[in-house]
Scaffold this active site. Structure first.
Site, PDB file in Angstrom:
ATOM      1  N   ARG A 126       1.127  -1.175   0.509  1.00  0.00           N
ATOM      2  CA  ARG A 126       0.057  -0.017   0.233  1.00  0.00           C
ATOM      3  C   ARG A 126       0.687   1.740   0.011  1.00  0.00           C
ATOM      4  O   ARG A 126       0.168   2.237   0.551  1.00  0.00           O
ATOM      5  CB  ARG A 126      -1.588   0.001   1.010  1.00  0.00           C
ATOM      6  CG  ARG A 126      -2.047  -1.287   1.555  1.00  0.00           C
ATOM      7  CD  ARG A 126      -3.352  -0.612   1.984  1.00  0.00           C
ATOM      8  NE  ARG A 126      -4.503  -1.703   1.539  1.00  0.00           N
ATOM      9  CZ  ARG A 126      -4.102  -2.887   2.404  1.00  0.00           C
ATOM     10  NH1 ARG A 126      -4.052  -2.487   3.835  1.00  0.00           N
ATOM     11  NH2 ARG A 126      -5.047  -3.919   2.277  1.00  0.00           N
ATOM     12  N   LYS A 148       4.063  11.356 -11.349  1.00  0.00           N
ATOM     13  CA  LYS A 148       3.419  10.407 -12.036  1.00  0.00           C
ATOM     14  C   LYS A 148       3.720   9.647 -12.024  1.00  0.00           C
ATOM     15  O   LYS A 148       5.066   8.850 -12.361  1.00  0.00           O
ATOM     16  CB  LYS A 148       3.006  11.261 -13.993  1.00  0.00           C
ATOM     17  CG  LYS A 148       1.613  12.367 -13.405  1.00  0.00           C
ATOM     18  CD  LYS A 148       1.143  12.906 -14.994  1.00  0.00           C
ATOM     19  CE  LYS A 148       0.225  13.818 -14.855  1.00  0.00           C
ATOM     20  NZ  LYS A 148       0.212  14.430 -16.555  1.00  0.00           N
ATOM     21  N   GLU A 190      10.934  17.689 -24.236  1.00  0.00           N
ATOM     22  CA  GLU A 190      11.112  18.097 -23.266  1.00  0.00           C
ATOM     23  C   GLU A 190      10.461  19.195 -22.879  1.00  0.00           C
ATOM     24  O   GLU A 190      10.004  19.861 -21.654  1.00  0.00           O
ATOM     25  CB  GLU A 190      10.349  17.081 -21.915  1.00  0.00           C
ATOM     26  CG  GLU A 190      10.133  15.413 -22.685  1.00  0.00           C
ATOM     27  CD  GLU A 190       8.226  16.149 -22.410  1.00  0.00           C
ATOM     28  OE1 GLU A 190       7.556  16.297 -22.076  1.00  0.00           O
ATOM     29  OE2 GLU A 190       7.676  14.505 -22.913  1.00  0.00           O
ATOM     30  N   LYS A 232       8.661  23.192 -12.971  1.00  0.00           N
ATOM     31  CA  LYS A 232       7.775  21.821 -13.440  1.00  0.00           C
ATOM     32  C   LYS A 232       7.437  22.336 -12.105  1.00  0.00           C
ATOM     33  O   LYS A 232       6.366  21.508 -11.412  1.00  0.00           O
ATOM     34  CB  LYS A 232       7.890  20.716 -13.446  1.00  0.00           C
ATOM     35  CG  LYS A 232       6.790  19.584 -13.793  1.00  0.00           C
ATOM     36  CD  LYS A 232       7.358  18.144 -14.071  1.00  0.00           C
ATOM     37  CE  LYS A 232       6.843  17.183 -14.163  1.00  0.00           C
ATOM     38  NZ  LYS A 232       6.596  15.876 -14.414  1.00  0.00           N
ATOM     39  N   GLU A 242      -3.597  17.627 -11.487  1.00  0.00           N
ATOM     40  CA  GLU A 242      -3.908  17.368 -12.421  1.00  0.00           C
ATOM     41  C   GLU A 242      -5.247  18.170 -12.813  1.00  0.00           C
ATOM     42  O   GLU A 242      -6.194  17.583 -13.428  1.00  0.00           O
ATOM     43  CB  GLU A 242      -3.757  17.179 -13.565  1.00  0.00           C
ATOM     44  CG  GLU A 242      -4.000  17.776 -15.045  1.00  0.00           C
ATOM     45  CD  GLU A 242      -2.860  16.508 -16.221  1.00  0.00           C
ATOM     46  OE1 GLU A 242      -1.722  15.951 -15.965  1.00  0.00           O
ATOM     47  OE2 GLU A 242      -3.572  15.856 -17.045  1.00  0.00           O
ATOM     48  N   ARG A 246      -1.518  21.945 -14.433  1.00  0.00           N
ATOM     49  CA  ARG A 246      -1.386  21.491 -14.551  1.00  0.00           C
ATOM     50  C   ARG A 246      -1.294  20.692 -16.798  1.00  0.00           C
ATOM     51  O   ARG A 246      -0.126  20.144 -16.761  1.00  0.00           O
ATOM     52  CB  ARG A 246      -1.214  19.884 -14.013  1.00  0.00           C
ATOM     53  CG  ARG A 246       0.002  18.621 -13.650  1.00  0.00           C
ATOM     54  CD  ARG A 246       0.495  18.034 -12.998  1.00  0.00           C
ATOM     55  NE  ARG A 246       1.448  17.081 -12.695  1.00  0.00           N
ATOM     56  CZ  ARG A 246       1.573  16.331 -12.459  1.00  0.00           C
ATOM     57  NH1 ARG A 246       1.845  16.129 -11.193  1.00  0.00           N
ATOM     58  NH2 ARG A 246       3.403  15.641 -12.646  1.00  0.00           N
ATOM     59  N   ASN A 250       1.338  18.966 -20.655  1.00  0.00           N
ATOM     60  CA  ASN A 250       0.786  18.575 -21.135  1.00  0.00           C
ATOM     61  C   ASN A 250       0.503  18.211 -23.187  1.00  0.00           C
ATOM     62  O   ASN A 250       0.367  18.164 -24.678  1.00  0.00           O
ATOM     63  CB  ASN A 250      -0.541  17.572 -21.604  1.00  0.00           C
ATOM     64  CG  ASN A 250      -0.673  16.489 -20.077  1.00  0.00           C
ATOM     65  OD1 ASN A 250       0.218  15.955 -19.920  1.00  0.00           O
ATOM     66  ND2 ASN A 250      -0.884  16.592 -19.780  1.00  0.00           N
ATOM     67  N   HIS A 253       1.481  16.633 -26.355  1.00  0.00           N
ATOM     68  CA  HIS A 253       1.251  15.463 -25.354  1.00  0.00           C
ATOM     69  C   HIS A 253      -0.235  14.343 -26.686  1.00  0.00           C
ATOM     70  O   HIS A 253      -0.336  13.287 -26.837  1.00  0.00           O
ATOM     71  CB  HIS A 253       1.211  14.588 -23.627  1.00  0.00           C
ATOM     72  CG  HIS A 253       2.484  15.446 -23.525  1.00  0.00           C
ATOM     73  ND1 HIS A 253       3.154  16.482 -23.760  1.00  0.00           N
ATOM     74  CD2 HIS A 253       3.384  14.247 -23.213  1.00  0.00           C
ATOM     75  CE1 HIS A 253       4.654  16.130 -22.771  1.00  0.00           C
ATOM     76  NE2 HIS A 253       4.089  14.835 -22.715  1.00  0.00           N
ATOM     77  N   HIS A 257       0.556  11.241 -28.268  1.00  0.00           N
ATOM     78  CA  HIS A 257       0.223  10.058 -27.851  1.00  0.00           C
ATOM     79  C   HIS A 257      -0.292   9.199 -28.646  1.00  0.00           C
ATOM     80  O   HIS A 257       0.188   7.749 -29.248  1.00  0.00           O
ATOM     81  CB  HIS A 257      -1.431  10.107 -26.371  1.00  0.00           C
ATOM     82  CG  HIS A 257       0.207  10.519 -25.307  1.00  0.00           C
ATOM     83  ND1 HIS A 257      -0.113  10.860 -24.060  1.00  0.00           N
ATOM     84  CD2 HIS A 257       1.010  10.163 -25.138  1.00  0.00           C
ATOM     85  CE1 HIS A 257       0.438  11.408 -22.816  1.00  0.00           C
ATOM     86  NE2 HIS A 257       1.846  10.670 -23.776  1.00  0.00           N
ATOM     87  N   HIS A 271       8.899   8.273 -27.275  1.00  0.00           N
ATOM     88  CA  HIS A 271       7.851   9.422 -26.942  1.00  0.00           C
ATOM     89  C   HIS A 271       8.234  10.879 -27.008  1.00  0.00           C
ATOM     90  O   HIS A 271       6.966  11.745 -27.095  1.00  0.00           O
ATOM     91  CB  HIS A 271       7.689   9.157 -24.984  1.00  0.00           C
ATOM     92  CG  HIS A 271       7.127  10.118 -24.407  1.00  0.00           C
ATOM     93  ND1 HIS A 271       5.324  10.316 -24.671  1.00  0.00           N
ATOM     94  CD2 HIS A 271       7.649  11.435 -23.455  1.00  0.00           C
ATOM     95  CE1 HIS A 271       5.049  11.374 -23.666  1.00  0.00           C
ATOM     96  NE2 HIS A 271       6.690  11.882 -23.308  1.00  0.00           N
TER      97      HIS A 271
HETATM   98  N1  GLY Z   1       4.449  14.841 -17.790  1.00  0.00           N
HETATM   99  C1  GLY Z   1       3.062  15.717 -17.606  1.00  0.00           C
HETATM  100  C2  GLY Z   1       2.647  16.106 -16.188  1.00  0.00           C
HETATM  101  O1  GLY Z   1       3.811  15.209 -15.222  1.00  0.00           O
HETATM  102  O2  GLY Z   1       2.109  16.456 -16.011  1.00  0.00           O
END
Ligand code: GLY
Length: 371
Positions: A126, A148, A190, A232, A242, A246, A250, A253, A257, A271
């Protein structure tokens, strides 16, 4: 900046706050950095085979200097590792290694290993703490920071996971020396993203210094990582899960994606390459919709081209599905709300925003024109 100075950026999340340490030689002092987190002098390291061959011995030496022992599991390299089978393998290995609730898991690798190891740590007993030691530019500026974690499934990328913040991030700039040029440039996609989404002055700095950074200048690399991580960290501190701001991270992205899915998460498109093509498409779309001046996508294209980066659909080898199929792949995006796709578009360089006001017809026209 002195080459071996270490920068610290704090991700301010109250009791879950942590430092991102950025500089050359951090792996050699990993023991000193990690020791304050440990209840007993041992760590379990999840890594991948190529990274293990290059950097695991140095990590072992760095930890042993403080009397810390390690056990390591090296998985196969590549995006395919970020799925259910390797998650199961990693979690069962951690259990067999008798990692306890109070222990620390170390993720040594790029974004795939960081996401997988972070998720394994999130669900093990957990939740156990973990430390990120990102070995790629992409992981140093993005995926190792912000908590994330997760895996890909047949339905799409990163659709199963958890927010689980690391306890420490050690971004050793010297590790980038061994990164293949293609991976470095993919990670740079990025970095460019940060300038494009919220800092025009940083984008101008990248236009001036990007080529020397790519050629190997460590001080420039450290400064680019520091600025990216600082940006960031600020966004994550304000919007950890998010619900708003946040989503700007993206940028590029949604397109990226879909392109990754269309190319089977294979070597055809990394990526970060999907992100750079996606950023270009986002700026092209913004200009087509009259939301930003035409000079903005032209400037993005000029910089990506000057860096020798992928920036258009034609840069992806092999056939791509038609526009309708790409749009269907985009509809799997996590940003879809009540069936409506949301896009990160821009009013100019450094001025991104989220919108649901893009019709399928406009999207289709963009993708048709991009072919
Ligand atoms: N890679 C996008 C984020 O961490 O929100």
């Amino acid at each position: 900046m002195i080459d071996n100075a270490i920068d610290t950026v704090t991700v301010a999340l109250g009791p879950r706050s942590y430092d991102v340490r950025i500089g050359s030689g951090l792996i050699a002092r990993a023991g000193t950095e990690i020791a304050p987190l440990l209840r007993r002098p041992r760590v379990a390291v999840l890594t991948e085979e190529r990274v293990a061959a290059l950097h695991l011995p140095a990590l072992e030496v760095g930890l042993r200097a403080q009397g810390i022992s390690l056990q390591a599991l090296a998985l196969a390299p590549g995006e395919a590792t970020k799925g259910w089978p390797q998650l199961q393998r990693a979690v069962e290995w951690l259990l067999e290694a008798e990692v306890e609730r109070g222990d620390v898991v170390v993720a040594l690798g790029g974004g795939v290993i960081g996401d997988l190891a972070g998720f394994a740590a999130a669900i093990l007993r957990r939740g156990v703490r973990f430390v990120q030691i990102p070995t790629t530019l992409l992981a140093q500026v993005d995926s190792s920071v912000g908590g994330k974690t997760g895996i890909n499934t047949a339905q799409g990328k990163n659709l199963v996971g958890a927010f689980h913040q690391p306890s420490l991030v050690l971004a050793d700039i010297a590790l980038l020396d061994t990164l293949p040029a293609r991976d470095l440039l993919a990670g740079y996609g990025e970095v460019v993203k940060y300038g494009l989404l919220g800092d025009a002055e940083f984008f101008a700095w990248l236009e001036a210094h990007g080529p020397a950074l790519a050629a190997g200048d460590r001080a420039l690399r450290q400064e680019a990582v520091r600025r990216s991580v600082a940006m960031k960290a600020g966004i994550v501190a304000r919007d950890e899960t998010e619900t708003g701001e946040r989503a700007l991270l993206n940028l590029g992205h949604t397109f990226g994606h879909a392109l990754e899915a269309a190319t089977g998460y294979s070597d055809r498109l990394l990526h970060g390459e999907g992100v750079s093509i996606g950023c270009q498409l986002a700026f092209d779309l913004s200009a087509r919709l009259g939301l930003c001046p035409q000079e903005a996508p032209s400037r993005v294209a000029a910089h990506l081209q000057a860096m020798g980066m992928r920036r258009q659909l034609a840069d992806i080898p092999g056939d791509l599905p038609d526009s309708a199929a790409l749009i269907a792949l985009m509809a799997q995006d996590k940003k879809v709300v009540e069936g409506r796709m949301r896009f990160i578009l821009a009013h100019d360089i450094g001025q991104a925003f989220v919108t649901a006001e893009v019709s399928p017809a406009e999207l289709r026209a963009l993708l048709d024109a991009a072919r």
